[in-house]
Enzyme design. Structure first.
Site: not given
Ligand code: VGL
Ligand code: ZN
Length: 198
Positions: A9, A47, A49, A53, A82, A107, A152
């Site tokens: 990410d 990430d 979404h 979401h 996000h 994801k 993550c």
């Molecule tokens: C993440 C919060 C929401 C991450 C992703 O990449 O750690 N944290 N979505």
């Molecule tokens: Zn996320």
């Protein structure tokens, strides 16, 4: 043992100026690019979404970012909107060298369930397919870097350890959100699961 690098990410929204900025998130980019040169198998996660979401606080009237709600699959932290599919925030940091990556695992695409881990959605059961990819490539060892250490990266490391991979987390190439001690909790959980914290 064949090792792969999992880059988690490293996206604009998790870097300074982004919607869910992780302090110092962009600092890891040069070191990750350099580490890539030592690996033949590089996997990036993204990430990704859909708008609206269920992990977004904006989808829960009366709730704000960083509050927790109970979902069908357990507790879920609510986040600012996000990494919406196709947005600038969802794109990889422009300095990240994406060319050497064989695979990008996206994801968090199911509207009703979040996915922190590169392996399973947050029900810890619905697979992303990454385990199958690694198995067919003969990979038994994973080095993990990226954002965020306590979400993550942690979930990916715990799932990988549970699946039987040898896992190393390069803490110098990760940065954390650190909500209410979540970084210390994550490090203890990873160490307890046999993850090597370097
Ligand atoms: C993440 C919060 C929401 C991450 C992703 O990449 O750690 N944290 N979505
Ligand atoms: Zn996320």
């Amino acid at each position: 043992m064949t090792a792969a690098l999992l880059v988690i990410d490293v996206q604009n929204d998790f870097c300074p100026g982004g919607a869910l900025a992780v302090p110092g998130g962009d600092e890891v980019v040069p070191g990750i690019n350099e580490l890539m040169t030592a690996f033949g198998d590089i996997i990036l996660t993204q990430d990704w979404h859909p708008a609206g979401h269920s992990s977004f606080a904006s989808a829960h009237p009366g709730k704000g970012p960083f509050e927790t709600v109970e979902m069908a699959y357990g507790a879920q932290v609510l986040w600012p909107d996000h990494c919406v599919q196709g947005s600038h925030g969802g794109a990889f940091h422009p300095g990240l060298d994406t060319a050497p990556a064989r695979v990008v695992i996206r994801k968090g695409m199911s509207p009703e369930i979040d996915s922190y881990s590169a392996f399973f959605e947050n029900d810890r059961a619905t697979p992303t397919g990454l385990d199958g990819y690694l198995q067919t490539r003969g990979i038994t060892e994973l080095v993990m870097v990226g954002l965020a250490t306590d979400f993550c990266v942690q979930f990916s490391a715990l799932d990988a350890a549970r699946l039987g991979y040898k896992v190393t987390v390069r803490r110098d190439l990760c940065r954390a959100i650190d909500l209410d001690g979540s970084l210390a909790q994550a490090e203890a959980a990873m160490a307890g699961a046999g993850v090597l914290l370097e």
